[in-house]
Design an enzyme around this catalytic site. Structure first.
Site, PDB file in Angstrom:
ATOM      1  N   ASN A   1       0.872  -1.188   0.000  1.00 34.69           N
ATOM      2  CA  ASN A   1       0.000   0.000   0.000  1.00 34.69           C
ATOM      3  C   ASN A   1       0.895   1.219   0.000  1.00 34.69           C
ATOM      4  O   ASN A   1       2.112   1.106   0.196  1.00 34.69           O
ATOM      5  CB  ASN A   1      -0.975  -0.020   1.184  1.00 34.69           C
ATOM      6  CG  ASN A   1      -0.256  -0.011   2.513  1.00 34.69           C
ATOM      7  OD1 ASN A   1       0.433   0.943   2.854  1.00 34.69           O
ATOM      8  ND2 ASN A   1      -0.376  -1.101   3.263  1.00 34.69           N
TER       9      ASN A   1
ATOM     10  N   GLY B   1      -2.087  -9.912   3.787  1.00 34.47           N
ATOM     11  CA  GLY B   1      -1.874 -10.593   2.512  1.00 34.47           C
ATOM     12  C   GLY B   1      -0.414 -10.845   2.187  1.00 34.47           C
ATOM     13  O   GLY B   1       0.401 -11.165   3.058  1.00 34.47           O
TER      14      GLY B   1
ATOM     15  N   ASP C   1       1.824  -8.732   1.315  1.00 34.26           N
ATOM     16  CA  ASP C   1       2.658  -7.702   1.953  1.00 34.26           C
ATOM     17  C   ASP C   1       3.096  -8.173   3.347  1.00 34.26           C
ATOM     18  O   ASP C   1       4.288  -8.095   3.710  1.00 34.26           O
ATOM     19  CB  ASP C   1       1.821  -6.405   2.043  1.00 34.26           C
ATOM     20  CG  ASP C   1       2.644  -5.164   2.323  1.00 34.26           C
ATOM     21  OD1 ASP C   1       3.889  -5.254   2.307  1.00 34.26           O
ATOM     22  OD2 ASP C   1       2.029  -4.096   2.546  1.00 34.26           O
TER      23      ASP C   1
HETATM   24  N1  AR6 Z   1       2.430 -15.345  -1.887  1.00 32.79           N
HETATM   25  C1  AR6 Z   1       1.792 -15.058  -3.057  1.00 32.79           C
HETATM   26  N2  AR6 Z   1       0.578 -14.508  -3.104  1.00 32.79           N
HETATM   27  C2  AR6 Z   1      -0.037 -14.240  -1.941  1.00 32.79           C
HETATM   28  C3  AR6 Z   1       0.557 -14.502  -0.678  1.00 32.79           C
HETATM   29  C4  AR6 Z   1       1.856 -15.093  -0.683  1.00 32.79           C
HETATM   30  N3  AR6 Z   1       2.519 -15.375   0.434  1.00 32.79           N
HETATM   31  N4  AR6 Z   1      -0.322 -14.115   0.286  1.00 32.79           N
HETATM   32  C5  AR6 Z   1      -1.423 -13.646  -0.338  1.00 32.79           C
HETATM   33  N5  AR6 Z   1      -1.264 -13.725  -1.673  1.00 32.79           N
HETATM   34  P1  AR6 Z   1      -3.347  -8.911  -1.196  1.00 32.79           P
HETATM   35  P2  AR6 Z   1      -3.898  -6.459  -2.725  1.00 32.79           P
HETATM   36  C6  AR6 Z   1      -2.179 -13.351  -2.768  1.00 32.79           C
HETATM   37  O1  AR6 Z   1      -4.548  -8.739  -0.356  1.00 32.79           O
HETATM   38  O2  AR6 Z   1      -5.239  -6.984  -3.120  1.00 32.79           O
HETATM   39  C7  AR6 Z   1      -2.147  -5.541   1.994  1.00 32.79           C
HETATM   40  O3  AR6 Z   1      -2.637  -5.408   3.300  1.00 32.79           O
HETATM   41  C8  AR6 Z   1      -3.641 -13.210  -2.447  1.00 32.79           C
HETATM   42  O4  AR6 Z   1      -4.300 -14.474  -2.429  1.00 32.79           O
HETATM   43  O5  AR6 Z   1      -2.091  -9.367  -0.551  1.00 32.79           O
HETATM   44  O6  AR6 Z   1      -3.038  -5.839  -3.785  1.00 32.79           O
HETATM   45  C9  AR6 Z   1      -1.337  -4.342   1.553  1.00 32.79           C
HETATM   46  O7  AR6 Z   1      -0.648  -3.735   2.619  1.00 32.79           O
HETATM   47  C10 AR6 Z   1      -4.128 -12.341  -3.599  1.00 32.79           C
HETATM   48  O8  AR6 Z   1      -4.437 -13.139  -4.729  1.00 32.79           O
HETATM   49  O9  AR6 Z   1      -2.970  -7.548  -2.002  1.00 32.79           O
HETATM   50  C11 AR6 Z   1      -2.390  -3.423   0.980  1.00 32.79           C
HETATM   51  O10 AR6 Z   1      -2.989  -2.649   1.992  1.00 32.79           O
HETATM   52  C12 AR6 Z   1      -2.898 -11.501  -3.941  1.00 32.79           C
HETATM   53  O11 AR6 Z   1      -1.809 -12.067  -3.224  1.00 32.79           O
HETATM   54  C13 AR6 Z   1      -3.388  -4.368   0.397  1.00 32.79           C
HETATM   55  O12 AR6 Z   1      -3.250  -5.601   1.111  1.00 32.79           O
HETATM   56  C14 AR6 Z   1      -3.050 -10.044  -3.575  1.00 32.79           C
HETATM   57  O13 AR6 Z   1      -3.746  -9.931  -2.350  1.00 32.79           O
HETATM   58  C15 AR6 Z   1      -3.115  -4.635  -1.058  1.00 32.79           C
HETATM   59  O14 AR6 Z   1      -4.162  -5.399  -1.586  1.00 32.79           O
END
Ligand code: AR6
Length: 174
Positions: A25, A33, A35
């Site tokens: 973010n 997630g 991050d």
């Molecule tokens: N490896 C690969 N992919 C992953 C992992 C992992 N270890 N963990 C989750 N995913 P998101 P966004 C996938 O929510 O939508 C954060 O809080 C997950 O299943 O991580 O871009 C940041 O700080 C999904 O398909 O990111 C921001 O505030 C994908 O990663 C916000 O979330 C993205 O999900 C960003 O939201």
């Protein structure tokens, strides 16, 4: 050329590439997630590097990307990008998502990295529809590497089965 693009299901912190991308973010201070997983695996050195960037150049705008060290993750660097929050598609979400992927590819190429792994940016907390996001990710990468030598290989790392299936489907159409 499509042999330079692959998809796998798993945790991006464990992938053997030169550089991994974080779906961050704008604050770059970590979150949930992918991050959260990246910051946990990288340790405090990553947060310190992110803080330094924010102090020097301010927060990272949506669609932009920055590069840091990787702390304890055994890759050469981490590229942090901020994908768009999905608001229904009328707020330039597609353009911003394309920009996010392109800026990451530019940074990887500019630093001479040969292999890069992307998560499915914006498809978690940010709510971007998975099919649409996957199409953008694959199209941008395919076009980019079609006219440039670097990065040589791009891996899409999907955490969930749904994204894995969607990406596999698009990749077979290339
Ligand atoms: N490896 C690969 N992919 C992953 C992992 C992992 N270890 N963990 C989750 N995913 P998101 P966004 C996938 O929510 O939508 C954060 O809080 C997950 O299943 O991580 O871009 C940041 O700080 C999904 O398909 O990111 C921001 O505030 C994908 O990663 C916000 O979330 C993205 O999900 C960003 O939201």
């Amino acid at each position: 050329m499509s042999e330079r693009i692959s998809v796998m299901q798993g945790d991006i912190t464990r992938v053997d590439v030169d550089v991994i991308v974080n779906a961050a973010n704008s604050s770059l201070m970590g979150g949930g997630g992918v991050d959260g997983a990246i910051h946990r695996a990288a340790g405090p050195a990553l947060l310190a590097a992110c803080k330094q960037i924010v102090q020097q150049q301010g927060e990272c705008a949506t669609g932009h990307a920055v590069i840091t060290e990787a702390g304890n993750i055994p890759v050469k660097a981490i590229i942090h990008t901020v994908g768009p929050v999905w608001h229904g598609g009328e707020r330039h979400e597609a353009e911003l998502l394309e920009q996010a992927y392109r800026n990451c590819l530019d940074l990887a190429a500019a630093n001479g990295y040969r292999t890069i792994a992307f998560p499915a940016i914006s498809t978690g907390v940010y709510g971007y529809p998975k099919e649409q996001a996957a199409r953008i990710a694959v199209d941008v990468v395919y076009k980019y590497i079609g006219i440039r030598p670097l990065p040589e290989e791009v891996v899409f790392v999907c955490f969930d089965e749904e994204n894995t299936r969607i990406y596999q489907q698009y990749l077979t159409q290339l």
